[in-house]
Design a protein around this motif. Structure first.
Motif, PDB file in Angstrom:
ATOM      1  N   GLU A   3       0.785  -1.143  -0.138  1.00  0.00           N
ATOM      2  CA  GLU A   3       0.115   0.018   0.017  1.00  0.00           C
ATOM      3  C   GLU A   3       0.964   1.165  -0.155  1.00  0.00           C
ATOM      4  OE1 GLU A   3      -2.816  -0.960  -1.247  1.00  0.00           O
ATOM      5  OE2 GLU A   3      -4.209  -0.135   0.447  1.00  0.00           O
ATOM      6  N   GLU A   4       2.085   1.282   0.561  1.00  0.00           N
ATOM      7  CA  GLU A   4       2.865   2.386   0.611  1.00  0.00           C
ATOM      8  C   GLU A   4       3.419   2.592  -0.716  1.00  0.00           C
ATOM      9  OE1 GLU A   4       3.096   0.014   2.709  1.00  0.00           O
ATOM     10  OE2 GLU A   4       3.062   0.939   4.754  1.00  0.00           O
ATOM     11  N   SER A   5       3.774   1.745  -1.674  1.00  0.00           N
ATOM     12  CA  SER A   5       4.019   1.902  -2.973  1.00  0.00           C
ATOM     13  C   SER A   5       3.077   2.233  -3.758  1.00  0.00           C
ATOM     14  CB  SER A   5       4.933   0.686  -3.404  1.00  0.00           C
ATOM     15  OG  SER A   5       4.204  -0.565  -3.317  1.00  0.00           O
ATOM     16  N   ARG A   6       2.103   1.701  -3.580  1.00  0.00           N
ATOM     17  CA  ARG A   6       0.611   2.186  -4.453  1.00  0.00           C
ATOM     18  C   ARG A   6       0.363   3.511  -4.195  1.00  0.00           C
ATOM     19  NH1 ARG A   6      -4.757   2.439  -4.279  1.00  0.00           N
ATOM     20  NH2 ARG A   6      -4.869   1.553  -2.185  1.00  0.00           N
ATOM     21  N   ALA A   7       0.706   4.163  -2.902  1.00  0.00           N
ATOM     22  CA  ALA A   7       0.271   5.286  -2.644  1.00  0.00           C
ATOM     23  C   ALA A   7       1.324   6.236  -3.504  1.00  0.00           C
ATOM     24  CB  ALA A   7       0.464   5.842  -1.202  1.00  0.00           C
ATOM     25  N   VAL A   8       2.519   6.061  -3.645  1.00  0.00           N
ATOM     26  CA  VAL A   8       3.405   6.811  -4.371  1.00  0.00           C
ATOM     27  C   VAL A   8       3.134   6.798  -5.979  1.00  0.00           C
ATOM     28  CG1 VAL A   8       5.895   7.198  -5.428  1.00  0.00           C
ATOM     29  CG2 VAL A   8       5.230   6.363  -2.977  1.00  0.00           C
ATOM     30  N   TRP A   9       2.669   5.586  -6.297  1.00  0.00           N
ATOM     31  CA  TRP A   9       2.076   5.328  -7.693  1.00  0.00           C
ATOM     32  C   TRP A   9       0.880   6.091  -7.955  1.00  0.00           C
ATOM     33  CZ3 TRP A   9       2.724   3.362 -12.521  1.00  0.00           C
ATOM     34  CH2 TRP A   9       1.663   3.048 -13.504  1.00  0.00           C
ATOM     35  N   HIS A  10       0.070   6.071  -7.077  1.00  0.00           N
ATOM     36  CA  HIS A  10      -1.546   6.528  -7.215  1.00  0.00           C
ATOM     37  C   HIS A  10      -1.370   7.992  -7.252  1.00  0.00           C
ATOM     38  CE1 HIS A  10      -5.789   5.734  -6.810  1.00  0.00           C
ATOM     39  NE2 HIS A  10      -5.624   6.785  -6.262  1.00  0.00           N
ATOM     40  N   ALA A  11      -0.433   8.503  -6.610  1.00  0.00           N
ATOM     41  CA  ALA A  11      -0.322  10.194  -6.836  1.00  0.00           C
ATOM     42  C   ALA A  11       0.162  10.560  -7.794  1.00  0.00           C
ATOM     43  CB  ALA A  11       0.358  10.617  -5.676  1.00  0.00           C
ATOM     44  N   GLY A  12       0.635   9.889  -8.727  1.00  0.00           N
ATOM     45  CA  GLY A  12       1.371  10.011 -10.202  1.00  0.00           C
ATOM     46  C   GLY A  12       2.794  10.123  -9.767  1.00  0.00           C
ATOM     47  N   ASN A  13       3.422   9.595  -8.989  1.00  0.00           N
ATOM     48  CA  ASN A  13       4.967  10.161  -8.598  1.00  0.00           C
ATOM     49  C   ASN A  13       5.816   9.045  -8.863  1.00  0.00           C
ATOM     50  OD1 ASN A  13       4.279  12.588  -7.766  1.00  0.00           O
ATOM     51  ND2 ASN A  13       3.985  12.240  -5.489  1.00  0.00           N
ATOM     52  N   ALA A  14       5.657   8.158  -9.798  1.00  0.00           N
ATOM     53  CA  ALA A  14       6.347   6.957 -10.126  1.00  0.00           C
ATOM     54  C   ALA A  14       6.021   6.455 -11.540  1.00  0.00           C
ATOM     55  CB  ALA A  14       5.967   5.780  -9.305  1.00  0.00           C
ATOM     56  N   ALA A  15       6.922   6.357 -12.115  1.00  0.00           N
ATOM     57  CA  ALA A  15       6.971   5.842 -13.719  1.00  0.00           C
ATOM     58  C   ALA A  15       6.519   4.321 -13.828  1.00  0.00           C
ATOM     59  CB  ALA A  15       7.976   6.041 -14.522  1.00  0.00           C
ATOM     60  N   PHE A  16       7.108   3.458 -12.808  1.00  0.00           N
ATOM     61  CA  PHE A  16       6.826   1.952 -12.943  1.00  0.00           C
ATOM     62  C   PHE A  16       6.491   1.582 -11.413  1.00  0.00           C
ATOM     63  CE2 PHE A  16       9.941   2.725 -16.288  1.00  0.00           C
ATOM     64  CZ  PHE A  16       9.377   2.291 -17.404  1.00  0.00           C
ATOM     65  N   MET A  17       5.835   0.612 -11.311  1.00  0.00           N
ATOM     66  CA  MET A  17       5.449   0.069 -10.068  1.00  0.00           C
ATOM     67  C   MET A  17       5.500  -1.593 -10.074  1.00  0.00           C
ATOM     68  SD  MET A  17       2.143   0.311  -7.372  1.00  0.00           S
ATOM     69  CE  MET A  17       1.081   0.010  -8.437  1.00  0.00           C
ATOM     70  N   ARG A  18       6.076  -2.413  -9.130  1.00  0.00           N
ATOM     71  CA  ARG A  18       5.746  -3.594  -8.924  1.00  0.00           C
ATOM     72  C   ARG A  18       4.607  -3.822  -7.989  1.00  0.00           C
ATOM     73  NH1 ARG A  18       4.548  -7.568  -5.660  1.00  0.00           N
ATOM     74  NH2 ARG A  18       4.931  -9.572  -6.253  1.00  0.00           N
ATOM     75  N   ASN A  19       3.563  -4.598  -8.563  1.00  0.00           N
ATOM     76  CA  ASN A  19       2.547  -4.950  -7.526  1.00  0.00           C
ATOM     77  C   ASN A  19       1.581  -5.900  -7.913  1.00  0.00           C
ATOM     78  OD1 ASN A  19       0.988  -4.296  -5.209  1.00  0.00           O
ATOM     79  ND2 ASN A  19       0.913  -2.392  -5.172  1.00  0.00           N
ATOM     80  N   TRP A  20       0.640  -6.509  -6.880  1.00  0.00           N
ATOM     81  CA  TRP A  20      -0.379  -7.232  -7.370  1.00  0.00           C
ATOM     82  C   TRP A  20      -1.513  -6.880  -8.336  1.00  0.00           C
ATOM     83  CZ3 TRP A  20       1.878 -11.724  -5.771  1.00  0.00           C
ATOM     84  CH2 TRP A  20       2.800 -11.762  -4.528  1.00  0.00           C
ATOM     85  N   PRO A  21      -2.194  -7.850  -8.761  1.00  0.00           N
ATOM     86  CA  PRO A  21      -3.185  -7.336  -9.787  1.00  0.00           C
ATOM     87  C   PRO A  21      -4.351  -6.469  -9.012  1.00  0.00           C
ATOM     88  CG  PRO A  21      -2.912  -9.570 -10.063  1.00  0.00           C
ATOM     89  CD  PRO A  21      -2.199  -9.014  -8.750  1.00  0.00           C
ATOM     90  N   TYR A  22      -4.707  -6.328  -7.714  1.00  0.00           N
ATOM     91  CA  TYR A  22      -5.610  -5.449  -7.197  1.00  0.00           C
ATOM     92  C   TYR A  22      -5.400  -4.124  -7.454  1.00  0.00           C
ATOM     93  CZ  TYR A  22      -2.758  -3.457  -3.504  1.00  0.00           C
ATOM     94  OH  TYR A  22      -1.870  -2.579  -2.873  1.00  0.00           O
ATOM     95  N   ALA A  23      -4.134  -3.667  -7.769  1.00  0.00           N
ATOM     96  CA  ALA A  23      -3.969  -2.222  -7.822  1.00  0.00           C
ATOM     97  C   ALA A  23      -4.307  -1.790  -9.172  1.00  0.00           C
ATOM     98  CB  ALA A  23      -2.348  -1.771  -7.635  1.00  0.00           C
ATOM     99  N   TYR A  24      -4.806  -2.557 -10.134  1.00  0.00           N
ATOM    100  CA  TYR A  24      -5.164  -2.338 -11.572  1.00  0.00           C
ATOM    101  C   TYR A  24      -6.551  -1.573 -11.286  1.00  0.00           C
ATOM    102  CZ  TYR A  24      -6.405  -2.377 -16.279  1.00  0.00           C
ATOM    103  OH  TYR A  24      -6.600  -2.233 -17.508  1.00  0.00           O
ATOM    104  N   ALA A  25      -7.586  -2.122 -10.212  1.00  0.00           N
ATOM    105  CA  ALA A  25      -8.703  -1.685  -9.922  1.00  0.00           C
ATOM    106  C   ALA A  25      -8.698  -0.096  -9.411  1.00  0.00           C
ATOM    107  CB  ALA A  25      -9.654  -2.395  -9.253  1.00  0.00           C
TER     108      ALA A  25
END
Lengths: 371, 435
Positions: free
Chosen positions: B261-283
């Motif tokens: 969830e911490e890495s998703r927070a960075v990604w979700h805010a538009g602050n990362a170009a790439f992220m490794r995560n599980w499929p749930y982050a797609y939705a």
């Protein structure tokens, strides 16, 4: 029970019709015993029984939440936790030149690797740390370096945080003890950090210490231009303990101040007036009157806080998880993470003994029992 | 005589008070029942998980009169959740009837769960991925019905790749290069921008991430399925050293404190170009209020020396507690939630990967999560953690592994030294031989 008993027997010694009074004393003693029995029983059930259970479990290899058979293994758990081995690290000799090898990058001597030197049988010693003494290099190995580390973390944490809390708490107590407008609301406001649930305040600090500009500290340092890139306070070994200490000082200084304030408020005004007339300055008054009179309150506050700090769990568990332990959070990890109930019980016993020693030494050193 | 009577009195009082206390507890439960059977499901709360589980619980309660399904919110971190469950098991508690369990747990926890084959699972077990059903079968007993499966994916920003004229990275080197280019470019406007975020905290998630690096670099799976310790090899060492180089360059220093969830927070805010995560982050990333909605896509993780990316097999099962008061109904709830309709609902609403094979051909599911179709191979070829071969010591194995990797990531040591020690530690722990 004892005081009653003492009273009764001392009375019987002084009085002349010896036989009669001693009968009375015996009756009194029996009554006292009966009256105390329920309390003793309850203490036995809720305190001694669980404690004895933990002691017993610490000598077994019991697995948490499992139907597996439990074996008695004697002191193995304690040996696993406490075994330490110190040995010399010899410098590496360069085979080509026959001279001591020097690291070209750092210019330092190259030593053997601890892995090759520390014993592996019957159980493996891992590197805890290295130090140099009289030109020799030593390595400290431990069978459970995480535990030794957790003990050292906890003691450092306790000493530093309690000291800071005492100094800051005393300053705050002195301020809110003097008369000024809004003193009441000031005293109430002072207590806010203490009133916040520890887990909640740990989360709050976790955000403030976040390793990007989301975190208040990184945003602040970035704005002041002190740092080039954000600091990961909770990941780097250098900042982990200071961060824990900061959270604890922020949270429990009010409690310290409150205890000291209570001590300050019962001080008679007239002594200070007399000192004033005798020409003693404020600093002199503080050192010769306030501090000695405050000593009982300080001792109580110190004992409270030290014992509390030694069993610190929540902030370590919430903010550092498995990357750095306090004794209590390592205990939790061994019990829940590794399901090693025997070993976890042994840790519990060691914590118990340590806290006990701290309490005894406080009482001896500061002479509480005389007061 | 008097004394004895008196002692007896005290003892009686104590016994009475204990009985009373126990009686009160029971009385409460009777009142609570009120003709209605309550089934409690302990479920996760990562992304939209909790919301969707609650929905299914309500649907079941509505369809089955006299049964109320309640959902217990459990911690995000796998270790914390296991800790909570173990406390219920140690107490033999009937408070929770259905547990959501991780793919790595069936071996360790089998003794606490009922055999679902005795409760009608034999009819549906064939619809699920055989590998997962096998994973959940311990000594011929089905201890959990597969609920959703997981595999590590690479999330990437399509808009940024286009802006810098880059292709989705096929190898870790490509990823490194692309992340650096985009990060350098974006930093001018956004000082909080990072190239690549992933899970580097010392916890089970790091085991998953590191296993992906190592497997993709032909470095094995820590311990092979045959019980040989393989971790101390040059390919594994090479890729972990490479990953340590990301910390502080294309990934923030704080990546070593990040879980999903911490890495998703960075990604979700538009602050990362790439992220490794599980499929749930797609939705969650595709939600209407998401700043990265329609600006991203997913691909298999990059490859190393093996020439193909690897994804760690994750996923969760529903298991029925041995201590449940109504195991029959609890099993029915579990099978309902893991049924075709239940999994479809979760797939469409929350992009949770179904374990029922037919759902990957269902039009509605594919519309909601197009990558289910295109990445089908990733899901069925996911790399399993060595939990079966090391049971019941897997969590200790994993702890040694993620701590070794973590020490390399934070720069305390290098991968060669760390894995040499890890090899010895694993030999001591498991009794297996090294390669």
């Amino acid at each position: 029970m004892t005081s009653n008993h003492d009273n009764a027997s001392s009375k019987s010694k002084v009085s002349s019709p010896k036989v009669k009074m001693s009968n009375l004393a015996k009756r009194e003693e029996r009554l006292a015993f009966r009256l105390l029995l329920p309390a003793l029983l309850i203490i036995a059930i809720i305190a001694f029984y669980p404690l004895a259970q933990v002691f017993y479990t610490s000598f077994t290899d019991r697995v948490f939440a499992s139907g597996q058979e439990t074996n008695f293994i004697g002191f193995d758990n304690y040996q696993q936790l406490l075994s330490v081995h110190i040995t010399t690290l010899d410098p590496v000799i360069d085979e080509a030149t026959g001279e001591i090898m020097i690291d070209p990058e750092t210019g330092q001597k190259v030593y053997e690797r601890p892995l090759d030197v520390l014993p592996r049988e019957p159980s493996r010693y891992r590197e805890f740390n290295q130090f140099s003494l009289f030109g020799n290099r030593y390595v400290v190995g431990a069978t459970d370096p995480s535990f030794i580390q957790s003990v050292s973390n906890t003691i450092t944490f306790t000493v530093v945080s309690v000291f800071l809390e005492l100094v800051l708490g005393l300053a705050i107590a002195l301020v809110v003890n003097s008369k000024f407008r809004f003193r009441g609301s000031m005293r109430a406001a002072m207590l806010v950090p203490w009133a916040v649930i520890t887990v909640v305040s740990a989360r709050m600090w976790e955000w403030m210490l976040a390793p990007s500009r989301i975190g208040m500290f990184n945003a602040l340092f970035d704005w002041m231009g002190v740092i080039d890139s954000p600091i990961a306070f909770l990941a780097s070994g250098t900042y982990q303990l200071p961060a824990m200490i900061a959270v604890d000082v922020w949270k429990t200084t009010p409690f310290m101040a409150l205890l000291l304030l209570a001590g300050l408020q019962i001080m008679p005004e007239d002594i200070f007036e007399a000192a004033e007339i005798d020409g003693a300055g404020k600093i002199r008054q503080f050192i010769t009157i306030t501090l000695p009179l405050l000593k009982p309150a300080i001792v109580v506050a110190l004992i409270f806080r030290t014992l509390d700090a030694l069993r610190v769990f929540d902030i370590f568990q919430v903010m550092l998880g498995q990357s750095q332990y306090s004794m209590a959070s390592y205990n939790y990890f061994q019990l829940i993470g590794n399901r090693n109930m025997g070993l976890a019980s042994a840790i519990g016993v060691i914590i118990f003994i340590l806290i006990f020693l701290f309490a005894i030494s406080y009482i001896k050193m500061l002479g509480v029992d005389q007061e | 005589m008097l004394k004895r009577k008196w002692l007896l009195g005290v003892a009686l009082l104590l016994v009475l008070s204990l009985v009373l206390a126990a009686g009160c507890g029971e009385a409460e439960e009777v009142v609570d029942d009120d003709d209605e059977i309550v089934i409690t499901v302990a479920a996760g709360a990562v992304g939209m998980e909790l919301e969707l589980t609650r929905d299914l619980a309500e649907m079941y309660s509505a369809e089955n009169e006299g049964v109320r399904v309640e959902v217990l919110d459990t911690p995000d971190m796998v270790e914390d959740r296991l800790g909570l469950y173990l406390q219920f098991f140690e107490a033999g508690s009937s408070e929770v009837d259905v547990y959501q369990i991780d793919v790595i747990w069936p071996g360790d926890l089998a003794e606490h769960f009922v055999d679902l084959y005795e409760h009608g699972a034999d009819e549906v077990a064939g619809d699920h991925f055989p590998a997962i059903v096998e994973n959940n079968t311990v000594d011929g007993r089905l201890v959990g019905i597969p609920w959703f499966t997981d595999a590590g994916l690479l999330y990437y920003r399509t808009d940024l790749l286009e802006k810098y004229d880059l292709d989705p990275p096929a190898t870790w080197d490509d990823l490194e290069e692309a992340a650096q280019i985009i990060q350098d470019g974006e930093r001018a406007e956004n000082p909080d921008f990072w190239g690549f975020v992933w899970q580097g905290r010392a916890y089970e998630g790091l085991t998953c991430d590191a296993l992906e690096w190592i497997a993709s670099n032909d470095g094995g799976t820590i311990i092979s399925p045959e019980g040989v310790i393989t971790i101390n090899n040059p390919n594994a060492i090479e890729i972990v050293d490479q990953a340590a180089g990301w910390v502080g360059t294309i990934s923030p220093d704080g990546v070593t404190t990040m879980a999903e969830e911490e890495s998703r927070a960075v990604w979700h805010a538009g602050n990362a170009a790439f992220m490794r995560n599980w499929p749930y982050a797609y939705a969650t990333s595709q939600a209407d209020d998401s700043p990265v909605k329609d600006l991203f896509d997913v691909s298999p993780l990059p490859a190393g020396r093996s020439g193909a990316g690897a994804a760690t097999l994750g996923g969760w099962q529903l298991a029925v507690s041995q201590y449940s008061e109504n195991p029959e109904i609890a099993a029915d709830v579990a099978l309902y939630m893991a049924s075709y309709e239940g999994q479809k609902y979760r797939a469409v609403e929350g992009t949770f990967n179904p374990t029922i094979m037919d759902l990957y051909e269902d039009a509605e599911v594919l519309e909601a999560a197009p990558f289910f179709g295109s990445l089908y191979d990733v899901f069925i070829n996911a790399v399993a953690r060595p939990s079966t071969v090391t049971a019941p010591q897997y969590s200790a194995v994993s702890e040694l592994f993620y701590n070794a990797v973590y020490d390399v990531l934070i720069g305390d040591t290098n991968a060669a030294d760390a894995f040499e020690e890890l090899e010895i530690d694993l030999m001591d722990l498991t009794g297996f031989d090294a390669e």
